[in-house]
Design an enzyme around this catalytic site. Structure first.
Site, PDB file in Angstrom:
ATOM      1  N   VAL A 171     118.070  42.057  95.255  1.00  0.00           N
ATOM      2  CA  VAL A 171     116.646  42.706  94.766  1.00  0.00           C
ATOM      3  C   VAL A 171     115.753  41.486  93.824  1.00  0.00           C
ATOM      4  O   VAL A 171     116.459  41.234  93.098  1.00  0.00           O
ATOM      5  CB  VAL A 171     117.042  43.747  94.328  1.00  0.00           C
ATOM      6  CG1 VAL A 171     116.174  44.840  94.210  1.00  0.00           C
ATOM      7  CG2 VAL A 171     117.991  44.546  95.378  1.00  0.00           C
ATOM      8  N   CYS A 354      93.316  56.702  78.485  1.00  0.00           N
ATOM      9  CA  CYS A 354      93.713  56.588  79.999  1.00  0.00           C
ATOM     10  C   CYS A 354      94.844  57.958  79.972  1.00  0.00           C
ATOM     11  O   CYS A 354      94.503  58.494  81.474  1.00  0.00           O
ATOM     12  CB  CYS A 354      95.225  55.422  80.235  1.00  0.00           C
ATOM     13  SG  CYS A 354      94.620  53.798  79.512  1.00  0.00           S
TER      14      CYS A 354
END
Ligand SMILES: C[S@@+](CC[C@H](N)C(=O)[O-])C[C@H]1O[C@@H](n2cnc3c(N)ncnc32)[C@H](O)[C@@H]1O
Length: 382
Positions: A171, A354
């Site tokens: 991966v 945010c």
């Protein structure tokens, strides 16, 4: 707004005050009002600065202590819901930056390292306290979670399940941060992982975290990857890629993915297509960042992949950011000697702004799974 408040702040120029007051009232915000999202003005020069410098002036004046707000997150939620950010002027520097972004590649291989040095290398003392034990600097998955730890582990599991990891797979983690996902995948799913980051501090910590596991952490730009993997994952990194490099990014993923591979992209997104970044965030938090739109991702991925699944859980980023802010404030006494008070205000402003933006649905959090159309019996986990 009562007249006594005007006297209190002694507004020197009525027009600056009047226009700001009118704008804010469209969002249901009062100057020196009593609601937690109302502004308490400490320096009357604030009005002129905001009207002349827009978002940059708003953020910088907060850092300078010119105004206070008990619930900055709600303030931003209201401001964005009312679309006020589009009614403020742009600072000249920001106009120049937008022009430069159209002309030049602001996220070139050479410039990509800036955000590593300026943000991710800020201090492992800060990030290790603010984040969960896997040091996930990306949105958690709060569907069944009560705590940040649970939400981040649920996110890690969700990614692994969407990727259909099997023991022995290779991966690649593009933008691996402090190595939490690499560690989790290697420990829980028996895969071997290569992670890449452009932050030396992250590499150092990720290597320590993953010691003894089949994990390699490289300090390099994603464009320099030439290998083959069964799975590729990229969490919270695409926000640094920039429109001029979206096609290259997907070519890099294509080049490094085996024919029957799967790719999972986890990114913040926005519907705007111009220069999707707030000038204050660009200057103080993520230099050269840029939020992709659905169209950006579709255009860049279509030559290479079949889009198997598109999942939006942006509301969960609001909860994640508020949890980070709480931990940031809690741990402040332990790290205060290493940072300034202005820095504390800057980080508070960043996390709350945010959170408010996700709550206002101004920005989204997408997990997108891509294949090459090979049969996987793909029923993507939720
Ligand atoms: C917001 S962090 C996310 C880290 C991690 N995936 C997580 O979820 O906690 C973004 C990551 O992208 C990496 N990154 C940014 N630009 C990069 C580039 N050009 N090449 C490789 N990695 C990059 C940063 O070093 C950082 O590790």
């Amino acid at each position: 707004m009562s007249s006594s408040c005007i006297e209190e702040v002694r507004v020197p120029n009525d027009d600056w005050y009047r226009i700001t007051n009118e704008l804010l009232s469209r969002a249901g915000i009062e100057i020196n009002g009593n609601a937690p999202s109302d502004l308490q003005i400490k320096n009357p020069q604030f009005f002129k600065r905001v009207l002349q410098e827009g978002s940059l002036g708003l953020g910088e004046s907060y850092m300078d202590g010119w105004w206070e707000c008990e619930r900055l997150d709600i303030f931003f939620q209201k401001v964005l819901r009312a679309g006020l950010e589009n009614q403020l002027p742009r600072h000249l520097k920001d106009t120049l930056r937008i022009a430069a972004a159209r002309l030049f590649n602001l996220q070139s291989k050479k410039r990509a390292w800036m955000v590593g040095k300026e943000h991710y290398d800020l201090g492992n003392d800060l990030f290790s306290r603010m984040l969960d034990p896997f040091m996930q600097y990306s949105c958690g998955y709060w569907k069944d979670a009560q705590t940040l730890e649970e939400a981040q582990q649920a996110k890690l599991n969700l990614i692994c399940q969407k990727l259909k990891l099997e023991p022995g797979m290779r991966v690649l983690d593009i933008g691996c941060g402090w190595g939490g996902l690499a560690q989790f995948m290697a420990e829980h799913y028996g895969v071997s992982v290569v992670g890449v980051t452009i932050s030396a501090e992250q590499q150092k910590m990720a290597q320590q975290r993953c010691e003894g596991l089949d994990v390699t952490i490289l300090l390099q730009d994603y464009r320099d990857l030439h290998d083959k993997f069964d799975r590729i994952v990229s969490v919270g990194m695409f926000e640094h890629v920039g429109p001029k490099n979206y096609a290259t990014y997907f070519s890099v993923v294509d080049r490094n993915l085996k024919p029957d591979g799967l790719f999972l992209l986890h990114t913040i997104g926005s519907k705007r297509t111009d220069l999707n970044v707030d000038p204050w965030i660009n200057k103080y938090i993520f230099p050269n960042g840029c939020l992709p739109s659905v169209r950006h991702i579709a255009d860049a991925s279509e030559p290479h992949f079949v889009m198997e699944d598109w999942h939006n859980f942006g509301a969960d980023y609001d909860t994640t950011l508020m949890a980070w802010h709480e931990r940031f404030l809690e741990s402040w006494p332990e790290i205060a000697d290493n940072y300034s008070e202005r820095f504390k205000r800057m980080f508070t402003y960043y996390l709350n702004a945010c959170a408010g933006a996700f709550r206002a649905r101004d920005i989204q959090l997408w997990q997108v799974v891509f294949s090459r159309g090979v049969e996987h019996g793909l029923r993507v986990a939720r």
